[in-house]
Motif scaffolding. Structure first.
Motif, PDB file in Angstrom:
ATOM      1  N   TYR A  72      54.895 -29.436  42.463  1.00 43.80           N
ATOM      2  CA  TYR A  72      55.910 -28.411  42.230  1.00 43.80           C
ATOM      3  C   TYR A  72      55.362 -27.012  42.555  1.00 43.80           C
ATOM      4  CZ  TYR A  72      59.467 -31.307  39.943  1.00 43.80           C
ATOM      5  OH  TYR A  72      60.456 -32.225  39.685  1.00 43.80           O
ATOM      6  N   ALA A  73      54.139 -26.752  42.144  1.00 42.00           N
ATOM      7  CA  ALA A  73      53.538 -25.440  42.391  1.00 42.00           C
ATOM      8  C   ALA A  73      53.367 -25.178  43.886  1.00 42.00           C
ATOM      9  CB  ALA A  73      52.201 -25.330  41.673  1.00 42.00           C
ATOM     10  N   LEU A  74      52.978 -26.206  44.641  1.00 41.59           N
ATOM     11  CA  LEU A  74      52.818 -26.042  46.085  1.00 41.59           C
ATOM     12  C   LEU A  74      54.165 -25.813  46.767  1.00 41.59           C
ATOM     13  CD1 LEU A  74      50.058 -28.680  46.904  1.00 41.59           C
ATOM     14  CD2 LEU A  74      49.861 -26.188  46.969  1.00 41.59           C
ATOM     15  N   ALA A  75      55.226 -26.372  46.211  1.00 44.87           N
ATOM     16  CA  ALA A  75      56.563 -26.105  46.742  1.00 44.87           C
ATOM     17  C   ALA A  75      56.876 -24.615  46.632  1.00 44.87           C
ATOM     18  CB  ALA A  75      57.608 -26.931  45.982  1.00 44.87           C
ATOM     19  N   PHE A  76      56.565 -24.018  45.483  1.00 47.02           N
ATOM     20  CA  PHE A  76      56.783 -22.581  45.315  1.00 47.02           C
ATOM     21  C   PHE A  76      55.819 -21.772  46.175  1.00 47.02           C
ATOM     22  CE2 PHE A  76      58.918 -23.971  41.407  1.00 47.02           C
ATOM     23  CZ  PHE A  76      60.060 -23.180  41.469  1.00 47.02           C
ATOM     24  N   TYR A  77      54.613 -22.279  46.356  1.00 43.03           N
ATOM     25  CA  TYR A  77      53.623 -21.593  47.198  1.00 43.03           C
ATOM     26  C   TYR A  77      54.168 -21.405  48.614  1.00 43.03           C
ATOM     27  CZ  TYR A  77      49.406 -20.908  50.003  1.00 43.03           C
ATOM     28  OH  TYR A  77      48.475 -20.420  50.899  1.00 43.03           O
ATOM     29  N   HIS A  82      54.757 -14.262  49.744  1.00 40.52           N
ATOM     30  CA  HIS A  82      54.163 -13.042  49.187  1.00 40.52           C
ATOM     31  C   HIS A  82      52.703 -13.363  48.874  1.00 40.52           C
ATOM     32  CE1 HIS A  82      53.251 -10.015  46.029  1.00 40.52           C
ATOM     33  NE2 HIS A  82      54.025  -9.245  46.775  1.00 40.52           N
ATOM     34  N   LEU A  83      51.787 -12.636  49.497  1.00 44.09           N
ATOM     35  CA  LEU A  83      50.364 -12.983  49.449  1.00 44.09           C
ATOM     36  C   LEU A  83      49.822 -13.054  48.031  1.00 44.09           C
ATOM     37  CD1 LEU A  83      47.808 -13.634  51.018  1.00 44.09           C
ATOM     38  CD2 LEU A  83      47.350 -11.172  51.196  1.00 44.09           C
ATOM     39  N   LEU A  84      50.072 -12.026  47.217  1.00 43.26           N
ATOM     40  CA  LEU A  84      49.549 -11.999  45.849  1.00 43.26           C
ATOM     41  C   LEU A  84      50.126 -13.149  45.027  1.00 43.26           C
ATOM     42  CD1 LEU A  84      47.893 -10.725  43.596  1.00 43.26           C
ATOM     43  CD2 LEU A  84      49.822  -9.163  43.155  1.00 43.26           C
ATOM     44  N   THR A  85      51.433 -13.383  45.177  1.00 45.23           N
ATOM     45  CA  THR A  85      52.073 -14.471  44.432  1.00 45.23           C
ATOM     46  C   THR A  85      51.467 -15.816  44.812  1.00 45.23           C
ATOM     47  OG1 THR A  85      54.148 -13.236  44.312  1.00 45.23           O
ATOM     48  CG2 THR A  85      54.252 -15.608  43.903  1.00 45.23           C
ATOM     49  N   ARG A  86      51.215 -15.995  46.105  1.00 44.04           N
ATOM     50  CA  ARG A  86      50.609 -17.250  46.563  1.00 44.04           C
ATOM     51  C   ARG A  86      49.214 -17.440  45.972  1.00 44.04           C
ATOM     52  NH1 ARG A  86      51.899 -18.656  52.894  1.00 44.04           N
ATOM     53  NH2 ARG A  86      54.025 -19.411  52.536  1.00 44.04           N
ATOM     54  N   LYS A  87      48.445 -16.381  45.925  1.00 46.00           N
ATOM     55  CA  LYS A  87      47.106 -16.471  45.338  1.00 46.00           C
ATOM     56  C   LYS A  87      47.189 -16.823  43.856  1.00 46.00           C
ATOM     57  CE  LYS A  87      44.676 -13.327  48.505  1.00 46.00           C
ATOM     58  NZ  LYS A  87      43.947 -12.041  48.637  1.00 46.00           N
ATOM     59  N   LEU A  88      48.135 -16.196  43.158  1.00 48.99           N
ATOM     60  CA  LEU A  88      48.300 -16.476  41.730  1.00 48.99           C
ATOM     61  C   LEU A  88      48.724 -17.919  41.492  1.00 48.99           C
ATOM     62  CD1 LEU A  88      50.072 -13.195  40.525  1.00 48.99           C
ATOM     63  CD2 LEU A  88      47.722 -13.911  40.057  1.00 48.99           C
ATOM     64  N   ILE A  89      49.574 -18.461  42.368  1.00 46.72           N
ATOM     65  CA  ILE A  89      50.001 -19.854  42.230  1.00 46.72           C
ATOM     66  C   ILE A  89      48.807 -20.795  42.389  1.00 46.72           C
ATOM     67  CG2 ILE A  89      51.330 -21.702  43.326  1.00 46.72           C
ATOM     68  CD1 ILE A  89      53.518 -19.638  43.888  1.00 46.72           C
ATOM     69  N   LEU A  90      47.970 -20.525  43.397  1.00 40.64           N
ATOM     70  CA  LEU A  90      46.787 -21.369  43.599  1.00 40.64           C
ATOM     71  C   LEU A  90      45.841 -21.292  42.401  1.00 40.64           C
ATOM     72  CD1 LEU A  90      45.976 -20.744  47.375  1.00 40.64           C
ATOM     73  CD2 LEU A  90      47.103 -22.724  46.346  1.00 40.64           C
ATOM     74  N   VAL A  91      45.659 -20.085  41.878  1.00 41.75           N
ATOM     75  CA  VAL A  91      44.808 -19.907  40.696  1.00 41.75           C
ATOM     76  C   VAL A  91      45.398 -20.653  39.501  1.00 41.75           C
ATOM     77  CG1 VAL A  91      43.960 -18.232  39.007  1.00 41.75           C
ATOM     78  CG2 VAL A  91      43.811 -17.725  41.450  1.00 41.75           C
ATOM     79  N   SER A  92      46.728 -20.569  39.363  1.00 43.90           N
ATOM     80  CA  SER A  92      47.388 -21.229  38.226  1.00 43.90           C
ATOM     81  C   SER A  92      47.243 -22.744  38.297  1.00 43.90           C
ATOM     82  CB  SER A  92      48.875 -20.840  38.173  1.00 43.90           C
ATOM     83  OG  SER A  92      49.610 -21.475  39.199  1.00 43.90           O
ATOM     84  N   ILE A  93      47.234 -23.287  39.516  1.00 40.50           N
ATOM     85  CA  ILE A  93      47.034 -24.737  39.666  1.00 40.50           C
ATOM     86  C   ILE A  93      45.661 -25.135  39.135  1.00 40.50           C
ATOM     87  CG2 ILE A  93      46.749 -26.631  41.317  1.00 40.50           C
ATOM     88  CD1 ILE A  93      48.820 -25.241  43.098  1.00 40.50           C
TER      89      ILE A  93
END
Length: 217
Positions: A72-77, A82-93
């Motif tokens: 699910y997180a990769l779907a949002f990634y 948005h670069l910062l949002t993508r980084k935060l999603i990866l960190v959150s995973i």
């Protein structure tokens, strides 16, 4: 028993629809399909183990949640450019997997229901859904928002994640007090799973319908 048969019939139909349209799906929608496949397979294996009187099948839900949340997180990634949002999603995973494993090794071991990890997952998914909806309403401002397939996914996940967040939190409290009331809460979670599957079916048809229309112009 009838509700179990109905659920797996509905879930299987949804999975077949995603597989049928797989080549036309965008990357975010493919990850949503993968997430649905993981969830359906996990519930099927868990149900089979229960029917065969296996003493404990809860450990499969501990490990499958890691895969489900990641999908699910990769779907949002891929949906949010948005670069910062993508980084935060990866960190959150990474944080989610780490914290969930800690929970499984300590306060909610593999022979217990992993409600704490599920609460955390739903909280993170609700945040991602809100971030995507913010993108649509504020940053992009789409005129025909209903033609965006991931809009439906985000709304469905937001609603079910918020509902599940409170349901799993309450269930972790009720399990030790009353298994009957905990089961009633679980029925509510089942109802939200039905709703989410319905939304996922709508999303894939929205994507294929309007993608086809754009190609025919």
């Amino acid at each position: 028993m009838w509700e179990t048969i109905l659920f797996f019939t509905f879930a299987t139909v949804c999975l077949l629809i995603y597989l049928w349209h797989w080549n036309t799906l965008t990357i975010p929608m493919k990850w949503i399909g993968i997430a649905h496949a993981i969830n359906t397979l996990t519930l099927a294996v868990g149900t089979i183990m229960t029917l065969n009187n296996v003493d404990n099948n809860l450990y499969i839900f501990h490990f499958s949640l890691l895969l489900l949340h990641t999908a699910y997180a990769l779907a949002f990634y891929f949906a949010i450019d948005h670069l910062l949002t993508r980084k935060l999603i990866l960190v959150s995973i990474g944080l989610f997997i780490t914290i969930s494993l800690i929970f499984s090794a300590t306060i909610q071991p593999l022979n217990e229901f992993n409600s704490y990890s599920r609460v955390l997952s739903n909280l993170l998914l609700a945040g991602m859904s809100l971030r995507y909806l913010y993108k649509l309403f504020v940053e992009v401002k789409l005129a025909r928002i209903e033609q965006n397939s991931f809009f439906w996914v985000s709304v469905g996940l937001l609603f079910t994640s918020v509902g599940s967040f409170f349901a799993y939190g309450l269930m972790s409290y009720l399990i030790g007090l009353s298994r009957y009331h905990a089961k009633q809460i679980y029925l509510l979670i089942d109802a939200m799973n039905f709703l989410l599957i319905g939304v996922l079916i709508v999303a894939v048809y929205v994507e294929t319908l309007f993608t086809l229309k754009r190609h025919n112009r």
